[in-house]
Each structure stands twice: as structure tokens, then as C-alpha cells.
Design a protein around this motif. Structure first.
Motif, PDB file in Angstrom:
ATOM      1  N   VAL A 197       0.848  -1.187   0.000  1.00 31.18           N
ATOM      2  CA  VAL A 197       0.000   0.000   0.000  1.00 31.18           C
ATOM      3  C   VAL A 197       0.885   1.238   0.000  1.00 31.18           C
ATOM      4  CG1 VAL A 197      -1.768   1.278   1.261  1.00 31.18           C
ATOM      5  CG2 VAL A 197      -1.839  -1.218   1.209  1.00 31.18           C
ATOM      6  N   ASP A 198       0.649   2.146  -0.936  1.00 27.21           N
ATOM      7  CA  ASP A 198       1.446   3.367  -1.035  1.00 27.21           C
ATOM      8  C   ASP A 198       1.405   4.153   0.270  1.00 27.21           C
ATOM      9  OD1 ASP A 198       2.062   2.755  -3.624  1.00 27.21           O
ATOM     10  OD2 ASP A 198       0.539   4.058  -4.518  1.00 27.21           O
ATOM     11  N   GLY A 199       2.570   4.672   0.650  1.00 30.39           N
ATOM     12  CA  GLY A 199       2.651   5.513   1.838  1.00 30.39           C
ATOM     13  C   GLY A 199       2.965   4.767   3.110  1.00 30.39           C
ATOM     14  N   LEU A 200       2.997   3.434   3.050  1.00 25.26           N
ATOM     15  CA  LEU A 200       3.316   2.638   4.225  1.00 25.26           C
ATOM     16  C   LEU A 200       4.755   2.133   4.116  1.00 25.26           C
ATOM     17  CD1 LEU A 200       0.003   0.593   4.621  1.00 25.26           C
ATOM     18  CD2 LEU A 200       0.740   2.578   5.941  1.00 25.26           C
ATOM     19  N   PRO A 201       5.356   1.715   5.232  1.00 25.61           N
ATOM     20  CA  PRO A 201       6.739   1.217   5.169  1.00 25.61           C
ATOM     21  C   PRO A 201       6.882   0.079   4.161  1.00 25.61           C
ATOM     22  CG  PRO A 201       6.072   1.523   7.446  1.00 25.61           C
ATOM     23  CD  PRO A 201       4.837   1.732   6.609  1.00 25.61           C
ATOM     24  N   VAL A 202       8.014   0.046   3.510  1.00 22.55           N
ATOM     25  CA  VAL A 202       8.302  -0.983   2.515  1.00 22.55           C
ATOM     26  C   VAL A 202       9.659  -1.594   2.846  1.00 22.55           C
ATOM     27  CG1 VAL A 202       6.918   0.082   0.706  1.00 22.55           C
ATOM     28  CG2 VAL A 202       9.318   0.715   0.946  1.00 22.55           C
ATOM     29  N   PRO A 203       9.989  -2.773   2.301  1.00 25.32           N
ATOM     30  CA  PRO A 203      11.260  -3.426   2.649  1.00 25.32           C
ATOM     31  C   PRO A 203      12.487  -2.548   2.460  1.00 25.32           C
ATOM     32  CG  PRO A 203       9.857  -4.935   1.444  1.00 25.32           C
ATOM     33  CD  PRO A 203       9.166  -3.606   1.430  1.00 25.32           C
ATOM     34  N   GLU A 204      12.465  -1.687   1.446  1.00 21.19           N
ATOM     35  CA  GLU A 204      13.627  -0.842   1.169  1.00 21.19           C
ATOM     36  C   GLU A 204      13.898   0.148   2.298  1.00 21.19           C
ATOM     37  OE1 GLU A 204      11.202  -1.539  -0.976  1.00 21.19           O
ATOM     38  OE2 GLU A 204      12.372  -2.893  -2.248  1.00 21.19           O
ATOM     39  N   ASP A 205      12.895   0.351   3.178  1.00 18.54           N
ATOM     40  CA  ASP A 205      13.079   1.266   4.299  1.00 18.54           C
ATOM     41  C   ASP A 205      13.893   0.649   5.431  1.00 18.54           C
ATOM     42  OD1 ASP A 205      11.501   3.060   2.940  1.00 18.54           O
ATOM     43  OD2 ASP A 205       9.666   2.553   4.009  1.00 18.54           O
ATOM     44  N   PHE A 206      14.151  -0.656   5.360  1.00 17.22           N
ATOM     45  CA  PHE A 206      14.810  -1.359   6.450  1.00 17.22           C
ATOM     46  C   PHE A 206      16.065  -2.061   5.935  1.00 17.22           C
ATOM     47  CE2 PHE A 206      10.319  -1.082   7.313  1.00 17.22           C
ATOM     48  CZ  PHE A 206      10.265  -0.680   8.636  1.00 17.22           C
ATOM     49  N   PRO A 207      17.114  -2.114   6.761  1.00 20.96           N
ATOM     50  CA  PRO A 207      18.315  -2.848   6.338  1.00 20.96           C
ATOM     51  C   PRO A 207      17.982  -4.311   6.053  1.00 20.96           C
ATOM     52  CG  PRO A 207      18.752  -1.521   8.291  1.00 20.96           C
ATOM     53  CD  PRO A 207      17.272  -1.486   8.078  1.00 20.96           C
ATOM     54  N   LYS A 208      18.651  -4.881   5.077  1.00 26.55           N
ATOM     55  CA  LYS A 208      18.441  -6.283   4.727  1.00 26.55           C
ATOM     56  C   LYS A 208      18.872  -7.186   5.891  1.00 26.55           C
ATOM     57  CE  LYS A 208      17.041  -5.809   0.388  1.00 26.55           C
ATOM     58  NZ  LYS A 208      16.780  -4.365   0.453  1.00 26.55           N
ATOM     59  N   HIS A 209      18.107  -8.239   6.089  1.00 25.34           N
ATOM     60  CA  HIS A 209      18.435  -9.214   7.131  1.00 25.34           C
ATOM     61  C   HIS A 209      18.195 -10.600   6.546  1.00 25.34           C
ATOM     62  CE1 HIS A 209      18.488 -11.501  10.851  1.00 25.34           C
ATOM     63  NE2 HIS A 209      18.939 -10.436  11.470  1.00 25.34           N
ATOM     64  N   PRO A 210      19.160 -11.515   6.683  1.00 19.52           N
ATOM     65  CA  PRO A 210      19.036 -12.819   6.029  1.00 19.52           C
ATOM     66  C   PRO A 210      17.887 -13.673   6.546  1.00 19.52           C
ATOM     67  CG  PRO A 210      20.931 -12.791   7.508  1.00 19.52           C
ATOM     68  CD  PRO A 210      20.450 -11.381   7.391  1.00 19.52           C
ATOM     69  N   GLN A 211      17.395 -13.369   7.735  1.00 18.71           N
ATOM     70  CA  GLN A 211      16.314 -14.175   8.309  1.00 18.71           C
ATOM     71  C   GLN A 211      14.945 -13.503   8.206  1.00 18.71           C
ATOM     72  OE1 GLN A 211      19.081 -14.741  11.880  1.00 18.71           O
ATOM     73  NE2 GLN A 211      17.579 -16.374  12.189  1.00 18.71           N
ATOM     74  N   VAL A 212      14.864 -12.408   7.441  1.00 19.44           N
ATOM     75  CA  VAL A 212      13.600 -11.695   7.261  1.00 19.44           C
ATOM     76  C   VAL A 212      13.153 -11.822   5.815  1.00 19.44           C
ATOM     77  CG1 VAL A 212      12.429  -9.456   7.339  1.00 19.44           C
ATOM     78  CG2 VAL A 212      14.098 -10.061   9.099  1.00 19.44           C
ATOM     79  N   ARG A 213      11.924 -12.197   5.627  1.00 18.47           N
ATOM     80  CA  ARG A 213      11.351 -12.291   4.287  1.00 18.47           C
ATOM     81  C   ARG A 213      10.075 -11.459   4.222  1.00 18.47           C
ATOM     82  NH1 ARG A 213       8.746 -17.668   1.489  1.00 18.47           N
ATOM     83  NH2 ARG A 213       8.235 -16.733  -0.518  1.00 18.47           N
ATOM     84  N   TRP A 214      10.021 -10.555   3.265  1.00 24.44           N
ATOM     85  CA  TRP A 214       8.842  -9.722   3.061  1.00 24.44           C
ATOM     86  C   TRP A 214       7.942 -10.403   2.013  1.00 24.44           C
ATOM     87  CZ3 TRP A 214       8.198  -4.949   5.613  1.00 24.44           C
ATOM     88  CH2 TRP A 214       9.306  -4.546   6.372  1.00 24.44           C
ATOM     89  N   LEU A 215       6.704 -10.659   2.388  1.00 21.47           N
ATOM     90  CA  LEU A 215       5.756 -11.335   1.511  1.00 21.47           C
ATOM     91  C   LEU A 215       4.808 -10.309   0.914  1.00 21.47           C
ATOM     92  CD1 LEU A 215       4.882 -14.297   3.914  1.00 21.47           C
ATOM     93  CD2 LEU A 215       6.622 -14.251   2.111  1.00 21.47           C
ATOM     94  N   HIS A 216       4.772 -10.236  -0.394  1.00 22.09           N
ATOM     95  CA  HIS A 216       3.926  -9.256  -1.080  1.00 22.09           C
ATOM     96  C   HIS A 216       2.644  -9.936  -1.558  1.00 22.09           C
ATOM     97  CE1 HIS A 216       7.261  -6.352  -1.154  1.00 22.09           C
ATOM     98  NE2 HIS A 216       8.012  -7.417  -1.318  1.00 22.09           N
ATOM     99  N   SER A 217       1.509  -9.448  -1.093  1.00 19.82           N
ATOM    100  CA  SER A 217       0.243 -10.055  -1.494  1.00 19.82           C
ATOM    101  C   SER A 217      -0.787  -8.998  -1.885  1.00 19.82           C
ATOM    102  CB  SER A 217      -0.308 -10.934  -0.364  1.00 19.82           C
ATOM    103  OG  SER A 217      -0.455 -10.182   0.833  1.00 19.82           O
TER     104      SER A 217
END
Length: 224
Positions: A98-118
Motif C-alpha cells: 500500500v502506497d505511503g506505508l513502510p516498505v522493505p527498502e526502508d529497512f536494512p536487509k536481514h538474512p532471516q527476514v522475508r517480506w511477503l507481497h500479497s
């Protein structure tokens, strides 16, 4: 040692109004029910206390739309710290882009974090507001969701699964909530009789074959 998954429903609010949403966001747009920072801290402490008895393989952040939470970033870093402490295996975040909400690029990459886009174009829901008994397909028994997706934790406590959030509210089953981290699922006989997820695999396959994408249905009598 018992291995489980946990789905944390940070809030029940969402800007989407997807037909068939099992949080009933379209029916209850005012229902936000945010979890507090203290509840997340308590959850992490429960994991510490359960070391050696329970291991959480996966924590999934859901909602509603989890990144809408007013303190999402604080919760994110709390969970990262807990994960790096070894309290659980990996973190998944279910978001709707959703536009205007936090997105993965706003956070440092972490090998144990997966962002699911639905986003809605990728969604396909069962007709949640159809009660199995109303449509003549009684639940065939407890399903695999509590084991595959995980037990649910929201602002009121633990439930066997996230589908149970609105079932507990709609059918006066709030007694099924647990305040302590459960070792195994419970209360599914009470839940599954009201849930479209509990019907046979064959019925669900037929529904998806006949209904592509999101399909709005009218609530059957027990839900209405």
C-alpha cells in the motif's frame, strides 16, 4: 521439543477491502485493535521462558495490514533482536504493498527476514462468510492451518489459528483465547464447525476452479 509457528496479527485494520477477507475488514472497517509494545515484549519473554520445551520455527507478521501499526518500526526491531537472541527461527512480514506505508527498502536487509507481497491481484480467498452447515458441506474435521501457518496471537491473546479471530468474535467463543504460549493446538472442534477452511479438500478445489481471484459472497444465515 515441540516445534510450532506463530502468526502475530499486529492489528485488524487494513486499507484494502478484499472480498472474502477472513479478518472481515470490509464488515468492520473501524476495528483496529492494535497490539501494544508490551504485548510483543511479553511474547518474547514467553519464548525465553519456554526454551527447551517449545521452539518457534517461524514468526509471521500479519493483520490486517501489519505495517499500518502505529509502532511498526519499534516492533520490527524488537522482533529482530529476539530472533538474533535465538528465540525463533525466521521472520516473515505479510504486506499488501500500500502506497505511503513502510516498505522493505526502508529497512536494512536481514538474512532471516522475508517480506511477503500479497496485493489483491495475487489473492484468492475461500468464501469465509459461508457457514459450512448453511451450504450443506459440514466441516470434515480440523484442518492443517494451525500447523502450516501457525497459531495466532493478537491483541486478545492466542488462538489456534488466524481464521479463528473473527469466528471467536462472531460465535461467542472468546473463552478459547489463551494468555500463555500454548504447546499445541486446542479448541479446533469448536472453531472448525464454523469455518470454511474446515470443509473437504475436494470442495475447496472445486470452489477455486469455479471462482478465479477474489469473489464477494453474501453472508450465510449463521454469519449474517
Amino acid at each position: 521439543m515441540r516445534k510450532i509457528n506463530i502468526e502475530i496479527n499486529l492489528l485488524l485494520g487494513c486499507p484494502r477491502r478484499c472480498p472474502g477477507c477472513d479478518r472481515c475488514c470490509s464488515e468492520y472497517p473501524e476495528r483496529m485493535e492494535e497490539m501494544s509494545i508490551e504485548q510483543i515484549e511479553h511474547f518474547l519473554q514467553q519464548l525465553r521462558d519456554a526454551r527447551g520445551q517449545i521452539y518457534v520455527k517461524k514468526v509471521k507478521l500479519a493483520g490486517g495490514e501489519p505495517v499500518m501499526h502505529s509502532r511498526f518500526e519499534d516492533i520490527y526491531w524488537l522482533l529482530i533482536a529476539g530472533m538474533e537472541e535465538g528465540l525463533f527461527g525466521n521472520l516473515k512480514i505479510n504486506m499488501s504493498d500500500v502506497d505511503g506505508l513502510p516498505v522493505p527498502e526502508d529497512f536494512p536487509k536481514h538474512p532471516q527476514v522475508r517480506w511477503l507481497h500479497s496485493p489483491p491481484r495475487k489473492k484468492q480467498h475461500l468464501p469465509y462468510l459461508l457457514h459450512p452447515q448453511d451450504i450443506g458441506v459440514p466441516a470434515s474435521g480440523p484442518c492443517e492451518i494451525p500447523y502450516r501457518c501457525g497459531m495466532s496471537l493478537d491483541a486478545r491473546g492466542y488462538l489456534p489459528c488466524s481464521a479463528g479471530i473473527m469466528i471467536a468474535r462472531s460465535f461467542d467463543l472468546s473463552h478459547l483465547y489463551r494468555s500463555d504460549l500454548p504447546e499445541d493446538v486446542w479448541g479446533m472442534d469448536d472453531m472448525c464447525q464454523h469455518c470454511i477452511h474446515g470443509v473437504s479438500k475436494e470442495w475447496k478445489q472445486k470452489w477455486f476452479a469455479e471462482h478465479k481471484g477474489l469473489t464477494k459472497v453474501e453472508a450465510s444465515p449463521r454469519w449474517a
